[in-house]
Motif scaffolding. Structure first.
Motif, PDB file in Angstrom:
ATOM      1  N   ASN A   1     -12.824   9.356  -5.882  1.00 11.87           N
ATOM      2  CA  ASN A   1     -11.569   9.822  -5.769  1.00 11.87           C
ATOM      3  C   ASN A   1     -10.781  10.124  -6.627  1.00 11.87           C
TER       4      ASN A   1
ATOM      5  N   GLU B   1       0.792  -1.113  -0.004  1.00  5.65           N
ATOM      6  CA  GLU B   1       0.067  -0.088  -0.190  1.00  5.65           C
ATOM      7  C   GLU B   1       1.010   1.372  -0.113  1.00  5.65           C
TER       8      GLU B   1
ATOM      9  N   GLN C   1      -4.047  16.330   2.917  1.00  9.67           N
ATOM     10  CA  GLN C   1      -4.561  15.113   2.757  1.00  9.67           C
ATOM     11  C   GLN C   1      -3.610  14.062   2.601  1.00  9.67           C
TER      12      GLN C   1
ATOM     13  N   GLU D   1       1.460   5.560   0.257  1.00  3.94           N
ATOM     14  CA  GLU D   1       0.813   6.934   0.699  1.00  3.94           C
ATOM     15  C   GLU D   1       1.285   7.981  -0.330  1.00  3.94           C
TER      16      GLU D   1
ATOM     17  N   THR E   1      -7.397   3.473  -2.202  1.00  5.53           N
ATOM     18  CA  THR E   1      -8.135   2.651  -1.354  1.00  5.53           C
ATOM     19  C   THR E   1      -8.870   3.607  -0.104  1.00  5.53           C
ATOM     20  N   ARG E   2      -8.240   4.705   0.216  1.00  6.07           N
ATOM     21  CA  ARG E   2      -8.634   5.553   1.137  1.00  6.07           C
ATOM     22  C   ARG E   2      -8.050   6.981   1.302  1.00  6.07           C
ATOM     23  N   VAL E   3      -8.720   7.939   1.716  1.00 14.33           N
ATOM     24  CA  VAL E   3      -8.306   9.399   1.816  1.00 14.33           C
ATOM     25  C   VAL E   3      -8.552   9.837   3.135  1.00 14.33           C
ATOM     26  N   VAL E   4      -7.228  10.391   3.805  1.00 15.21           N
ATOM     27  CA  VAL E   4      -7.598  10.685   5.204  1.00 15.21           C
ATOM     28  C   VAL E   4      -6.921  12.127   5.434  1.00 15.21           C
TER      29      VAL E   4
ATOM     30  N   ALA F   1      -3.677  10.388   0.436  1.00 12.87           N
ATOM     31  CA  ALA F   1      -4.359   9.260  -0.372  1.00 12.87           C
ATOM     32  C   ALA F   1      -3.588   8.016  -0.364  1.00 12.87           C
TER      33      ALA F   1
END
Ligand SMILES: Cc1cc2nc3c(=O)[nH]c(=O)nc-3n(C[C@H](O)[C@H](O)[C@H](O)COP(=O)(O)OP(=O)(O)OC[C@H]3O[C@@H](n4cnc5c(N)ncnc54)[C@H](O)[C@@H]3O)c2cc1C
Ligand SMILES: Nc1ncnc2c1ncn2[C@@H]1O[C@H](COP(=O)(O)O)[C@@H](O)[C@H]1O
Lengths: 321, 256
Positions: free
Chosen positions: B23, A127, A137, A129, B222-225, A139
């Motif tokens: 996204n 994964e 932010q 970043e 997969t995600r955004v934070v 993702a």
């Protein structure tokens, strides 16, 4: 660990490897059972270093005969993938040549590239970043196609840590037929004068922005950086204005720095600038506008004019020297 | 000499940006010509001028409902624009975009392809080199000075330490940095002329690329934070003691 194999592009630099390459070897070592590095030039000279930072094998593309690295190195890696099978991913430093290799390799292998990566985790697969919108932010992404994924990682995303490993075993990685694509040649290299540490390695970074008013005022920034044994940086505004070379630029389209202390002088604090320096341990800002966004992340903010604060600071530091 | 400039229409980077539920970057607002590409347009115009013949074609992929950004490049002096636009390209990754642009550019058989080192909205910085590989062309990235001599291009390429002199036969792909040349402002005459210059809109089918797009992209967000925010410390208004405060701070963190 579910990742069995990661490859790392290890870029040569003056008989050693770039810091960014060592950072990626460390990251790969922490994530995967098998780590191999790929380099060009004199591989034997850096086999011990590559091993020390976690690589067990060092693939050597060899002498490039003056060619720009992108095409030949990507060709050699593509052939390795053919002959040895694909690793889970190939990690490449964000650098001039690294990006060229990543682009070429992606097209050769029909493989996806993820860029501007600042973090890697094994979360039932790799994964990545990515800071977005000026780092406000993050993702997270993963590869959905077949291996290898190509990951282009920003400098300073990982610490370079010696593993104490033994020298990597050097193996040849021959270049394939390049056709027209390999015809760009380097005729000469020009090194710009620089004193003091590299921007990315310096413990102290003093940066100047548009509020300095004119190019000659950048001398204050350089003098201050010199007195603090640090490096001088810049906002994009003054790089674009031609006051200082691009190599000084900090931010989204420039360098990421994480010094012990970052002094931002007459820099407003646009998100695109802050994404490159907000990982600094301490931040000091001097700006005449009390509402400048840079103050929102400064540990010490001085609302004042650089034309008086900087000369006084230089004077005070000189007296201590 | 015929030069293709890859140019992208993007949401204004100075305006607040957001993501769609998918996204993908929200591109629903007004689009402008990426400032990073104005350098390529200007460079191309100057090179064609110096060569004494040929023209500049702008090639783009993206939504074509509004082509004001491309008209801007035409107003600067480019002869025509080609934009590949197709709903199936929404969310295309860099490699897919490169395949589409390669197909559109291949038909034009240019002597030189220029692009920016990285776009202001995606900033992957890999597309031009992917394009070069797909077109089987040499590439030189990070050009801060470009000259053409017959069928040879000479580039001063930025490096970590300074710059390299790099040479390549044409055709080639070259990416330019901000500052390589000073982009001109479109003149009133240029703006008027741009209105009647051709803007060709192509679909994926026009380029025979259905399978490229069907293959999809090999990545998923997969995600955004929200990123961790940094706290601010003390703020002092300088009344002659600003420098002393900084010295004391540097002492406290043992830098001096
Ligand atoms: C896609 C994209 C990527 C970008 N990438 C980067 C990047 O990598 N790095 C980067 O830096 N920027 C980047 N930018 C640009 C960024 O948005 C800002 O425009 C830039 O950082 C502003 O530079 P600055 O702070 O020097 O200038 P300004 O924003 O003009 O700020 C000048 C500051 O100086 C202060 N000042 C003026 N006079 C004085 C004085 N006498 N004493 C003290 N203070 C004074 C003013 O109050 C002001 O706050 C990017 C922008 C985009 C769209
Ligand atoms: N959709 C597009 N249409 C035209 N040119 C593009 C497109 N995407 C990228 N480019 C060109 O490639 C450069 C680098 O893009 P990127 O790899 O997205 O950072 C851009 O600055 C453009 O010159």
């Amino acid at each position: 660990m579910t990742l069995s194999s990661l490859w790392v592009l290890a870029e040569p630099s003056n008989g050693s490897l770039t810091t960014g390459s060592l950072e990626l070897l460390s990251a790969a070592h922490a994530l995967a059972t098998n780590v191999a590095a790929i380099t060009w030039g004199d591989a034997n000279a850096v086999a011990a270093l590559a091993g020390e930072y976690g690589a067990s094998t060092l693939y050597s593309v060899g002498d490039l005969g003056g060619a720009l690295p992108g095409a030949p190195v990507a060709s050699a890696i593509a052939r390795l993938v053919e002959s040895h099978g694909a690793p889970d991913a190939i990690l490449i430093p964000t650098s001039y040549d690294g990006r060229d290799v990543a682009g070429r390799l992606s097209a050769k292998l029909n493989a996806t590239v993820l860029t501007n990566v600042t973090g890697l985790a094994d979360n039932a697969g790799l994964e990545t970043e990515h800071p977005i919108f000026g780092g406000t932010q993050s993702a997270f992404a993963r590869f959905t196609g077949s291996a290898p994924g190509i990951v282009v990682v920003r400098a300073k995303s990982f610490a370079a840590e010696s593993t104490g490993g033994s020298p990597a075993v050097v193996a040849a990685a021959p270049i394939g037929d390049l056709g027209a694509s390999g015809e760009a040649r380097v005729l000469a290299s020009h090194v710009e004068e620089r004193t003091g540490p590299q921007l990315e390695d310096a413990a102290v970074v003093v940066s100047g922005g548009r509020g300095l008013g004119s190019a000659d005022k950048y001398a204050l920034i350089e003098e201050l950086a010199g007195l603090l044994k640090g490096a001088a940086g810049a906002s994009r505004a003054i790089v674009d204005a031609g006051w200082v070379p691009y190599s000084r630029q900090v931010g989204q389209t420039g360098k990421t720095v994480k010094p012990t202390v970052y002094l931002a002088c007459a820099i407003s604090g646009a998100t695109q600038h802050m994404v490159g320096m907000k990982g600094s341990k301490n931040i000091v800002a001097v700006n005449k506008d009390p509402d400048a966004p840079i103050f929102q992340i400064a540990d010490l903010g001085i609302v004042g004019d650089v034309n008086s604060v900087l000369p006084a600071l230089i004077e005070a530091l000189r007296q201590r020297a | 000499m015929n030069v293709v400039v890859c140019a992208k229409q993007i949401p204004d980077p100075a305006a607040p940006q957001s993501l769609e539920p998918s996204n993908n970057l929200n591109r629903s607002g007004k689009l402008i010509l990426d400032e990073a590409d104005t350098y390529g347009v200007e460079m191309a115009l100057q090179l064609v001028d110096a060569a004494g013949s040929g023209e500049v074609t702008v090639v783009s992929m993206g939504a074509a409902a509004d082509v004001a950004g491309l008209r801007n490049a035409l107003a600067m002096g480019a002869a025509k624009a080609v934009i590949v636009s197709d709903d199936t390209l929404r969310g295309a990754d860099a490699l897919t975009t490169a395949k589409v642009l390669a197909a559109a550019i291949g038909r034009l058989e240019p002597d030189l392809v220029l692009a920016a080192t990285e776009s202001s909205d995606g900033y992957t910085g890999t597309l031009p080199v992917q394009l070069a590989e797909l077109l089987d062309l040499p590439s030189i990235t990070f050009a801060k000075k470009v000259t053409v001599n017959g069928t040879t291009i000479n580039v001063e390429r930025q490096t970590e330490a300074g710059y390299d002199e790099v040479t390549s036969p044409l055709p080639a792909v070259v990416t330019v940095t901000a500052g390589v040349v000073e982009p001109r402002y479109a003149s009133f005459k240029g703006i008027m002329a741009a209105k009647s210059k051709p803007v060709e809109v192509l679909s994926v089918a026009d380029l025979g690329l259905g399978d490229v797009v069907a293959a999809g992209t090999g990545q998923a967000v997969t995600r955004v934070v929200a990123a961790e925010a940094r706290q601010s410390g003390e703020k002092h208004v300088d009344d002659g003691d600003g420098a002393q405060k900084i010295v004391a701070f540097l002492e406290s963190i043992k830098v001096i």
